[in-house]
Design an enzyme around this catalytic site. Structure first.
Site, PDB file in Angstrom:
ATOM      1  N   ASP A  35       3.688   0.457   0.090  1.00  0.00           N
ATOM      2  CA  ASP A  35       5.094   0.282   0.460  1.00  0.00           C
ATOM      3  C   ASP A  35       5.513   1.126   1.652  1.00  0.00           C
ATOM      4  OD1 ASP A  35       5.429  -1.515  -1.605  1.00  0.00           O
ATOM      5  OD2 ASP A  35       6.364  -0.082  -2.977  1.00  0.00           O
TER       6      ASP A  35
ATOM      7  N   LYS B 212      14.223  -0.033  -0.718  1.00  0.00           N
ATOM      8  CA  LYS B 212      13.948  -1.463  -0.597  1.00  0.00           C
ATOM      9  C   LYS B 212      14.211  -2.151  -1.921  1.00  0.00           C
ATOM     10  CE  LYS B 212       9.981  -1.541  -3.144  1.00  0.00           C
ATOM     11  NZ  LYS B 212       9.809  -2.298  -4.414  1.00  0.00           N
TER      12      LYS B 212
END
Length: 311
Positions: free
Chosen positions: A141, A10
């Site tokens: 996350d 990401k």
């Protein structure tokens, strides 16, 4: 039997960081963006009594812990405990491509991939909403690595809201030598705020929110507008701890990137390019600049953790 899951890295196209809370965390407005650069985790049924074992190959493999601290191992055990499984004999092989401790959630990605791989290997059929709950237990996350695409993360980043996005965007990631500790970067962010006289507590720093201009750029598929809206509240702290990153950001911008920022807590630097050819040119210039260890051109958004092979 084996199951292989591919999971994306990401980049945070916006990382707004609130003040330090009493529990030691910060409220975030975290716009996650999944890119095609990713890891693969292969789960293989282990011999009885072996428990969870790990192996790793790829860049920086020697920096990946192969003990109980690895999120992939923790994910396998957490899933088994949730379902009351007596045995967790499984071998997890991690094929690394995501930089280690690089601000791209590589460890979190592997945790998400392990959840999906073990769920398939053990034939559990765990509902997605339950996998997301387990992922949030593993780390802030990890849930995004399950869903991919583009999403706004609130709270510590684990409360996700999918965001509309049009088109594909081309990125370059410049990998630095060595990693940066995420807790250390947050502590430095707090220190810099205190030093600036603004205060660092949650009563002194406004709760962050998503930038309307950035959300509009994503929805419109406007790479130039997205580049102008890129922001990371942790970037000053990352640059304070690793001043050499300024040269990397400058090299990518001078090579034609339309946007640049430190990815997450760093030290990987992310560059947005106008198209695929421009991304390859920026990557080549970064490699030639000597300001980074490696540079990878990729694209996104892409889906989250998904089974790619099984037998």
């Amino acid at each position: 039997m084996t199951v292989t899951v591919r999971v994306p890295a990401k980049v945070n196209v916006q990382l707004g960081v609130g003040g330090l809370r009493a529990d030691g965390f910060h409220d975030l407005a975290n716009v996650f963006f999944a890119v095609a650069l990713g890891d693969e985790v292969t789960a293989t049924a282990g011999e009885p009594g072996t428990g969870v074992t790990l192996s790793c190959t790829g860049p920086d493999a020697d920096a990946v812990p192969l003990d109980d601290s690895n999120l992939a191992a923790r994910a396998a055990r957490l899933l088994a405990a949730h379902h009351g499984l007596a045995a967790t004999d499984v071998h997890l092989h991690i094929a690394k491509a995501i930089p280690v401790a690089g601000g791209m959630a590589g460890g979190s990605a592997d945790g998400a991939a392990a959840l999906v791989a073990c769920d398939a290997l053990w034939g559990l059929g765990t509902p997605v909403e339950v996998l997301l709950e387990l992922a949030a237990e593993l780390g802030s996350d990890v849930p995004f690595a399950l869903v991919g695409g583009v999403a706004l993360g609130r709270g510590r980043g684990e409360i996700l809201e999918p965001l509309p996005v049009a088109g594909s965007y081309h990125w370059v990631f410049a990998v630095a030598d060595g990693g940066l500790s995420t807790p250390a970067v947050f502590r430095e962010c707090d220190r810099l705020r205190e030093e600036a006289g603004t205060g660092s507590g949650d009563t002194e720093v406004a709760t962050p929110d998503a930038d309307p201009a950035l959300l509009a750029a994503l929805a419109d598929g406007d790479a130039v507008a997205l580049a102008a809206a890129l922001t990371n509240d942790l970037q000053p702290a990352a640059l304070s701890l690793r001043p050499a990153l300024a040269a990397t950001l400058r090299a990518g911008t001078e090579a034609g990137a339309i946007g640049a920022l430190v990815s997450g807590s760093g030290p990987t630097c992310a560059f947005l390019a106008k198209d695929a050819d421009a991304a390859e040119a920026v990557a080549a210039a970064l490699r030639a600049s000597g300001s980074c260890r490696a540079a990878h051109a990729t694209y996104g958004p892409v889906p989250g953790a998904a089974v790619t092979a099984g037998e």
